[in-house]
Structure formats: C-alpha cells, structure tokens
Design a protein around this motif. Structure first.
Motif, PDB file in Angstrom:
ATOM      1  N   GLY A 286      16.049 -11.074  -7.406  1.00  0.00           N
ATOM      2  CA  GLY A 286      15.416 -10.248  -8.424  1.00  0.00           C
ATOM      3  C   GLY A 286      16.343  -9.266  -9.092  1.00  0.00           C
ATOM      4  N   LEU A 287      17.641  -9.351  -8.853  1.00  0.00           N
ATOM      5  CA  LEU A 287      18.574  -8.441  -9.475  1.00  0.00           C
ATOM      6  C   LEU A 287      18.920  -8.897 -10.886  1.00  0.00           C
ATOM      7  CD1 LEU A 287      21.134  -7.620  -6.645  1.00  0.00           C
ATOM      8  CD2 LEU A 287      19.186  -6.279  -7.401  1.00  0.00           C
ATOM      9  N   SER A 288      19.033  -7.941 -11.808  1.00  0.00           N
ATOM     10  CA  SER A 288      19.485  -8.259 -13.166  1.00  0.00           C
ATOM     11  C   SER A 288      20.984  -8.512 -13.140  1.00  0.00           C
ATOM     12  CB  SER A 288      19.172  -7.089 -14.102  1.00  0.00           C
ATOM     13  OG  SER A 288      19.924  -5.942 -13.717  1.00  0.00           O
TER      14      SER A 288
ATOM     15  N   LEU B 210       0.818  -1.206   0.000  1.00  0.00           N
ATOM     16  CA  LEU B 210       0.000   0.000   0.000  1.00  0.00           C
ATOM     17  C   LEU B 210       0.857   1.263   0.000  1.00  0.00           C
ATOM     18  CD1 LEU B 210      -2.816  -1.143   2.450  1.00  0.00           C
ATOM     19  CD2 LEU B 210      -3.102  -0.557   0.031  1.00  0.00           C
ATOM     20  N   LYS B 211       2.028   1.184   0.573  1.00  0.00           N
ATOM     21  CA  LYS B 211       2.937   2.334   0.524  1.00  0.00           C
ATOM     22  C   LYS B 211       3.312   2.641  -0.916  1.00  0.00           C
ATOM     23  CE  LYS B 211       7.277   4.107   2.427  1.00  0.00           C
ATOM     24  NZ  LYS B 211       8.426   3.834   3.326  1.00  0.00           N
ATOM     25  N   ARG B 212       3.572   1.596  -1.692  1.00  0.00           N
ATOM     26  CA  ARG B 212       3.887   1.787  -3.115  1.00  0.00           C
ATOM     27  C   ARG B 212       2.684   2.328  -3.877  1.00  0.00           C
ATOM     28  NH1 ARG B 212       7.742  -1.703  -6.576  1.00  0.00           N
ATOM     29  NH2 ARG B 212       9.568  -1.924  -5.266  1.00  0.00           N
ATOM     30  N   VAL B 213       1.523   1.725  -3.624  1.00  0.00           N
ATOM     31  CA  VAL B 213       0.317   2.121  -4.349  1.00  0.00           C
ATOM     32  C   VAL B 213      -0.059   3.559  -4.031  1.00  0.00           C
ATOM     33  CG1 VAL B 213      -2.145   1.677  -4.635  1.00  0.00           C
ATOM     34  CG2 VAL B 213      -0.554  -0.226  -4.513  1.00  0.00           C
ATOM     35  N   ALA B 214      -0.053   3.891  -2.740  1.00  0.00           N
ATOM     36  CA  ALA B 214      -0.448   5.237  -2.329  1.00  0.00           C
ATOM     37  C   ALA B 214       0.517   6.293  -2.871  1.00  0.00           C
ATOM     38  CB  ALA B 214      -0.505   5.322  -0.803  1.00  0.00           C
ATOM     39  N   GLN B 215       1.761   5.904  -3.049  1.00  0.00           N
ATOM     40  CA  GLN B 215       2.773   6.865  -3.495  1.00  0.00           C
ATOM     41  C   GLN B 215       2.788   7.026  -5.013  1.00  0.00           C
ATOM     42  OE1 GLN B 215       6.772   5.670  -2.631  1.00  0.00           O
ATOM     43  NE2 GLN B 215       7.650   7.683  -3.030  1.00  0.00           N
ATOM     44  N   ASN B 216       2.608   5.899  -5.728  1.00  0.00           N
ATOM     45  CA  ASN B 216       2.882   5.931  -7.154  1.00  0.00           C
ATOM     46  C   ASN B 216       1.699   5.651  -8.063  1.00  0.00           C
ATOM     47  OD1 ASN B 216       5.651   6.289  -6.530  1.00  0.00           O
ATOM     48  ND2 ASN B 216       5.882   4.083  -6.219  1.00  0.00           N
TER      49      ASN B 216
ATOM     50  N   ASP C 155       5.151  -8.856  -9.918  1.00  0.00           N
ATOM     51  CA  ASP C 155       6.079  -8.366 -10.934  1.00  0.00           C
ATOM     52  C   ASP C 155       6.289  -6.860 -10.790  1.00  0.00           C
ATOM     53  OD1 ASP C 155       7.846  -8.643 -13.035  1.00  0.00           O
ATOM     54  OD2 ASP C 155       6.306  -8.324 -14.578  1.00  0.00           O
ATOM     55  N   LEU C 156       6.585  -6.437  -9.582  1.00  0.00           N
ATOM     56  CA  LEU C 156       6.788  -5.016  -9.318  1.00  0.00           C
ATOM     57  C   LEU C 156       8.093  -4.537  -9.948  1.00  0.00           C
ATOM     58  CD1 LEU C 156       5.900  -5.059  -5.512  1.00  0.00           C
ATOM     59  CD2 LEU C 156       4.399  -4.428  -7.407  1.00  0.00           C
ATOM     60  N   PRO C 157       8.131  -3.308 -10.458  1.00  0.00           N
ATOM     61  CA  PRO C 157       9.375  -2.806 -11.046  1.00  0.00           C
ATOM     62  C   PRO C 157      10.453  -2.641  -9.981  1.00  0.00           C
ATOM     63  CG  PRO C 157       7.731  -1.055 -10.891  1.00  0.00           C
ATOM     64  CD  PRO C 157       7.032  -2.334 -10.549  1.00  0.00           C
ATOM     65  N   ASN C 158      11.665  -2.984 -10.358  1.00  0.00           N
ATOM     66  CA  ASN C 158      12.824  -2.825  -9.468  1.00  0.00           C
ATOM     67  C   ASN C 158      12.630  -3.523  -8.119  1.00  0.00           C
ATOM     68  OD1 ASN C 158      14.025  -1.051 -11.415  1.00  0.00           O
ATOM     69  ND2 ASN C 158      12.727   0.592 -10.621  1.00  0.00           N
ATOM     70  N   LEU C 159      12.013  -4.680  -8.168  1.00  0.00           N
ATOM     71  CA  LEU C 159      11.774  -5.406  -6.920  1.00  0.00           C
ATOM     72  C   LEU C 159      12.985  -6.252  -6.561  1.00  0.00           C
ATOM     73  CD1 LEU C 159       9.900  -6.376  -4.613  1.00  0.00           C
ATOM     74  CD2 LEU C 159       9.189  -8.225  -6.140  1.00  0.00           C
ATOM     75  N   ASP C 160      13.558  -5.987  -5.419  1.00  0.00           N
ATOM     76  CA  ASP C 160      14.624  -6.809  -4.854  1.00  0.00           C
ATOM     77  C   ASP C 160      14.108  -7.328  -3.520  1.00  0.00           C
ATOM     78  OD1 ASP C 160      16.843  -7.971  -3.766  1.00  0.00           O
ATOM     79  OD2 ASP C 160      18.057  -6.161  -3.679  1.00  0.00           O
ATOM     80  N   ILE C 161      13.793  -8.620  -3.485  1.00  0.00           N
ATOM     81  CA  ILE C 161      13.165  -9.196  -2.296  1.00  0.00           C
ATOM     82  C   ILE C 161      13.984  -8.936  -1.041  1.00  0.00           C
ATOM     83  CG2 ILE C 161      12.528 -11.376  -1.188  1.00  0.00           C
ATOM     84  CD1 ILE C 161      10.524 -10.518  -3.259  1.00  0.00           C
ATOM     85  N   LEU C 162      15.297  -9.043  -1.161  1.00  0.00           N
ATOM     86  CA  LEU C 162      16.144  -8.900   0.021  1.00  0.00           C
ATOM     87  C   LEU C 162      16.173  -7.468   0.547  1.00  0.00           C
ATOM     88  CD1 LEU C 162      19.172 -11.197  -0.922  1.00  0.00           C
ATOM     89  CD2 LEU C 162      17.186 -11.729   0.492  1.00  0.00           C
ATOM     90  N   HIS C 163      15.688  -6.518  -0.263  1.00  0.00           N
ATOM     91  CA  HIS C 163      15.683  -5.124   0.183  1.00  0.00           C
ATOM     92  C   HIS C 163      14.303  -4.493   0.027  1.00  0.00           C
ATOM     93  CE1 HIS C 163      20.053  -5.748  -0.751  1.00  0.00           C
ATOM     94  NE2 HIS C 163      20.132  -5.172   0.437  1.00  0.00           N
TER      95      HIS C 163
END
Length: 704
Positions: free
Chosen positions: A651-653, A143-149, A380-388
């Motif tokens: 999730g890192l390229s 929700l932090k992502r959704v509310a922000q972006n 499939d969130l953009p720039n998703l890094d599970i560890l961070h």
C-alpha cells in the motif's frame, strides 16, 4: 429480574455505566460466572444506550452467538429476533425492532465493509476477547482507529475472562479496566499420576467412574472434535448399558459441538430429569461464553484441535495440541457454577507446569490472512500499510506477504496494491477469497449454477460420513455406494454430481444416509447454495430458467476454479504421480488418499496440472479437494506472478516506497520470485520429453 440480581456483574452496574459514559473504550474483566456475556448489554440498554443505536455483542463462535441471544431474549421477556436477535454467517434473526444484537466477530467484520464507522451501533462489545480470534484482532485494530478519529459517539467495550486486561488497556491508550469477580464455588483439581495411553479412553472411563461413585450433578467431558465426540458417545452408551440396573442414577449422554443442528444443541441447555445425570461431551466451545447449568464434574484431557497455517510452505495443519493454562482454568471453572465441583485433569501436574503455554497463541499468528487483508484493502483506509498495520499482536511478516501475493494472483488487488473492482465484489461475498473469485469467474463463463453448488459443498466441513475406513478402503466404500466419480476430473466435479443426484432424489435425507453422506452437511450445503444465489442474483436462483439450461460443461467449471485457486496449483513430477506445488513456495506433495479418482493416461500417470483447495500437513504433505486443470489456463497465471514488489502491494505510494528503501537493508523492497516457475516448467517439460523418448525407444526395441 431475578436472574440479574443473582449475578455479580449487577453489583457493578453503576460503575460500568459511569465508566462507559466518560470513556470511549472500557475493558471489563469478568471472571467465569460473573454474567458479563448476558448482562452487560442489558445494563447498557437500561442506561439508555439503545435509544440512538444498537448494542452489538460479538462472539467468537456461532453456537455461542445463538444460544446467548436466545437466553437474553428470554430474560427480557420477548421473542428471539425482535428486541434481541442474532446474526451469524448465512443466518440473520434480527428485525427493525432489534436493539441488542449478538453476532459472530466475522459478521461484524463483514458489516464494517459497508459501514466503516459502525454508525448503526451505539455500543460494540467485543466479548471473550481473550480468545484472540483472528476476526477479533482485526476488529480491535479497526475500532482503535474509529474510536480515535472517526466516530466519537461510538462506545467500545472489550471483555475478557482472564487477567490480561492491561494488555488491552495499553493498546487503547490506557483506557480504564473494571474487574468483576465471578460467582464460583471452589473446584477441587485432581491430577493424573501419569499421562494416559489414550486420553479418549481415559476420559470415558473417568466419566463412568464419576457417574457410579459421585453424588448427583452433570459431567462435562472436553474432547477435540466431532469424530472423537461421536466415538466417545458410542463407548459411553455401551458402558452405561453394562451397569447394573438401579445401581446408580439414570444417565443421558449428549454431544455439544459446532456442527450440531440448533435444536440438538438446545438439548444441552435443558435440565436433566429427576434422578438422572447428564454426561455432556463437548469441544472447547463449552470453555467460555456457553454456560451449561448443572455441571459439577469436569473431565479435562488437556488437548484441543488447532489449525495452524505456515506461510512459508502454504500448508495447513490440523493437529491435536496441548491447551494453555488459561484454557485449563476456564475448563475447570465450568465445574463450580452451581455448587462445589471437581475437575479431573487427565495429565500430571508436572505436565501442566512445564508443557502448557501460559496463554493461547493468537489466531492471527497461526492463520492465513488472505481474507483479513482483503477486508482491510476494501476499506481504503488513509495511509494504510498492510505490513505495518497496528495489530495488538503483529502477525508474521511472511503471513502478510503471503496474503498479498494470493490476492494479486486472483486479481483482487493490482500491482500497485490497490483493491480492484473484482476484489471489491469478492470481499462482499461471505466466502474465503478463492471461493468468491471462483463464483465471479463462473458467472463470466456461464457456469454459475454449477459453481454455486461446488462452492456450497466446499463450505461444509465434510460431506462424507466419518468412519473407520481410510485411504483405499474409503474409496472402495464410495464405489460400493455407487456415487458418481466426477468423470475422473477430481473432487469438485464429483461434489457437483453428488448434489445433482441428490436433487433428482428430491433432496431425500434417506438417500444421503444410504450413500454414506453427512445429512447435516448436505442440508447445510443446500442452504448455503440458496443464500449465495440470492446474494449473486438478488432472487431465487432455483427458479431462474438459466439454472436449468445446459449452457456449460465441466470444462467451464474447472476453468473458473482455476482462476479462483490461482495460488493453489500443482504440477505432476516426471516419472511418477507425485506433484509439486508452484507459486511463491514449492514442495513435493501427494494426493490425499480420499481424493476421488483422477484421469490417468496410457502410461498410468495422473494429469499434468491440478488445483487443490487445501494443502494439509499429516504424515506427509497432502493435497485435498483436487481438480484437474489445463496447462493453457495455468501459464498466464504464472507469468503474471513474476517479480512481485511486495512493498508496493502493501500500500505504499511510489514516494513512500523510495523513502522506505532509503531506511536501509532491513526495509528493502522484496521481489517475490515465485520459485522461478518458467525455469522449472522448462526443466520439467524437458525431463518429461526425455522420459517419453526412452519409453518409446524401449517399445521399438521390444517390437523388434
């Protein structure tokens, strides 16, 4: 209308509506008795927020979602399931007319798989956020992502019953905090002078003493689980029968826990008859959300049953631990809702001050995160890094790595960390990933009907009646009841046989009772099976001709289970019937005493390979819900899990991975080597060969 006017939160209606109108996120601190759970959604409904969407209100527990929805529907003067409804796992009481929906946080998390921007909602209220359930913490991050972006029209309200609002406010970019005082009468705290020998017996004795000596008013006793509650009920009823007739009020003893049928739970919310007192024995489900009117006396032993997962060992422990001071305050507050009350704390004040944590450890820091990580991968969130990922309280890195490893093992993600098509199907099922993977494997192997039954049975807490018998005594009890033994392939096949035998007996609950089976658990499994079948086949599987064809064997079912539980395999140790778990963690374990009979070879040894549903820490590490599998199924799994790049799984390229490596030693790529399984397999096989050679040599000598 009268109920709303009596609650403190209604005096803050204009302030709340104004704050929500001006801000995307608002934190509401509603103390016990403020009415936040039932009234906040109604306030926003009157303000017009249901014209273009639904107001969703999450609850950490199923019992709370159902009971609160029922209460709000009554207050708004409509039938449950119309304007006000609820949604919990395997049960949906909503319609197109629903404008206020109470649902578990897990249900909302599942909904976001198909509607990441929460477009059907105008407002989402995360109620009881202070409990810090795993699903609530994941939702906070999303929700932090959704509310922000993504969705500026969506309003988010976080409610808490404790003064930790600043933490939530800081997380959401210092959003406003509204403090609503509760409607509490003074509660007298009475501490024990010493720690009781048995808090269960002390709780029962205190309840009877209060019943005999104190004026009218219901008594609420907190215990840790269903077993304790049932034992306490028996003890209370025996002691009540011994009281002199007419010496005190009449009494009704009632249980309250999540496993109760809804109609039984509903009895707790009905007022006691005249000249009668209720003694309600409950788990911590009664701490928050649920308000039991009429409670004047609370008995708090200071314990709660808590599940903890250790990612290093892969082991769950379900243990009774001290509650936090926040929980103690919540419990005491239950006594001051209708008039001044008393809280009997069955522990010294020194224990409260020195042994109780200030707040409960968030569930995300003591749970397996496999399902949560799969949900995040699915989005499939953009720039998703599970560890961070931006958690309000980050879990252990080992827990996230463990989750990634397990998802790779069941083919839910690939070596590049991206979710697979199979992983998406698993995520869509309302099951833990291992069980979801089992069903999809069973579909390919032609044993879906059998797997549906086993998965449904495993979804019940326990199908066997809990009694005083343990270990071998419990096994003999099952044999006396002439239940199937799973053809000695283990618990999973036994569960299938039991269910099919019950079906032959027309699902008769008397048959369950006479065979020592939990009636509610069996009915729950039957309903879960039906609903899973509908999800998988989009029609009633019981009416499908394929369900009756003998197209599979127990071998196919066991193979499907092996694919689902690829991270939960154990190999027998040479010379004895102990096992060691394999994978990225290895340890010696024993079979749980209640495990159904397993095949033994001519040397009296258990099968070489088994899978397990749970690894539990008790007096020693135990495997629970065990099934025999074959080595040929295991070897490909172990080969796949060699030299895993956990940073890539996160999730890192490739470019980001190189950049991450350049940051230094603290951020180096971790290669998970699953305890050198290949070497171990060779060592174990060699040891077994030496043992059999010696045994054969002794046999030859004795024959001479």
């Amino acid at each position: 209308m009268e109920a709303r006017q009596l609650l403190p939160i209604n005096r803050y209606e204009e302030q709340i509506v104004e704050a929500v109108g001006k801000n995307r996120v608002v934190v509401v601190i509603g103390e016990t008795g403020s009415g936040k759970t039932t009234q906040l959604a109604q306030i926003l409904h009157r303000a017009g927020y249901t014209k273009d969407g639904i107001i969703g209100v999450t609850q950490p527990r199923r019992v709370a979602a159902v009971s609160v929805a029922r209460r709000v529907a009554w207050e708004m003067g409509g039938p449950l399931g119309e304007e006000v409804g609820y949604s919990i796992r395997f049960e949906d009481r909503t319609s197109r007319a629903t404008r206020i929906k109470y649902l578990t946080d897990g249900c909302l998390l599942r909904e976001c798989l198909f509607d990441y921007e929460f477009k059907q909602y105008s407002v989402i209220i995360l109620d009881e956020a202070h409990e810090r359930s795993l699903n609530t913490d994941i939702l906070l991050g999303l929700l932090k992502r959704v509310a922000q972006n993504r969705n500026p029209e969506l309003k988010v309200i976080i409610t808490s019953a404790t003064l930790d609002g600043q933490k939530f406010s800081d997380y959401f970019y210092r959003c406003p905090v509204i403090n609503v005082p509760g409607k509490l009468y003074p509660v007298q705290l009475l501490y024990s002078t010493e720690v009781p020998y048995s808090y269960l017996e002390s709780a029962v004795e205190t309840a009877i003493d209060v019943h005999v000596r104190e004026p009218e008013g219901d008594i609420l006793v907190f215990l840790t689980g269903q077993d304790e509650i049932e034992k306490a009920l028996r003890m209370l009823e025996e002691k009540v029968l011994m009281l002199e007739e007419g010496s005190c009020l009449d009494v009704i003893v009632l249980p309250l826990h999540a496993s109760l049928a809804p109609e039984v739970q509903a009895r707790v919310f009905q007022a006691a008859p005249p000249n009668c007192r209720r003694i309600i024995v409950a788990t911590n489900v009664a701490e928050t959300s649920l308000t039991v009117d009429g409670v004047v006396y609370v008995i708090d032993p200071g314990f709660v049953k808590q599940r903890n997962y250790n990612p290093t060992t892969g082991m769950d422990s379900l243990s009774v631990v001290r509650i936090s001071r926040v929980q103690a305050t919540q419990r005491a507050g239950r006594a001051g809702r209708t008039r001044p009350g008393k809280c009997y704390r069955l522990y010294p004040i020194s224990a409260y001050e020195e042994e109780f944590l200030p707040a409960t450890v968030p569930e995300i820091q003591r749970s397996s995160l496999t399902g949560a990580v799969l949900h995040l991968k699915f989005l499939d969130l953009p720039n998703l890094d599970i560890l961070h990922f931006d958690f309000i309280d980050p879990p252990l890195r080992e827990s996230l790595e463990d989750a990634l490893y397990q998802l790779l093992a069941i083919d839910a993600i690939g070596q590049d960390g991206k979710i697979t098509g199979l992983g998406k199907h698993i995520a869509e099922l309302p099951l833990e990933p291992a069980l979801g993977r089992t069903l999809l494997a069973a579909e390919d192997l032609g044993c879906l009907s059998q797997a549906l039954t086993v998965v449904a049975m495993l979804s019940s807490e326990t199908i066997f009646m809990q009694g005083s018998r343990k270990g071998d005594d419990r096994k003999r009890s099952r044999e006396d009841q002439q239940l199937p033994d799973g053809n000695k392939y283990g618990d999973h096949v036994q569960y299938l046989q039991i269910f099919e035998l019950w079906k032959k007996n027309n699902f008769d609950i008397k048959w369950c009772r006479s065979n020592g089976l939990q009636i509610r658990s069996m009915l729950f499994a039957k309903d879960v099976r039906r609903q899973l079948a509908l999800i998988l086949t989009r029609k009633n599987f019981e009416d499908d001709d394929r369900a009756t064809k003998k197209i599979s064997t127990a071998r196919s079912l066991r193979k499907a289970l092996c694919q689902g539980f690829a991270c939960r395999l154990a190999q027998r140790m040479p010379k004895h019937n102990g096992y060691h778990t394999v994978g990225n963690k290895s340890q010696l374990v024993q079979l749980h005493p209640a495990t159904s009979p397993l095949l033994v070879d001519e040397d009296g040894l258990y099968p070489e390979w088994v899978l397990y549903h749970e690894l539990m820490a008790s007096t020693r590490p135990f495997l629970r819900h065990v099934c025999v599998v074959e080595k040929d199924w295991v070897v490909p799994i172990l080969e796949k899990l060699q030299n895993i790049n956990v940073r890539s799984l996160s999730g890192l390229s490739a470019h980001e991975l190189q950049k991450d490596q350049a940051l230094g030693e603290d951020n180096k790529v971790v290669l998970l080597k699953p305890s050198d399984q290949e070497t171990r397999l060779v060592d174990v096989d060699a040891a077994r060969a030496r043992f059999l050679a010696r045994k054969q040599s002794k046999t030859v000598k004795s024959s001479r």
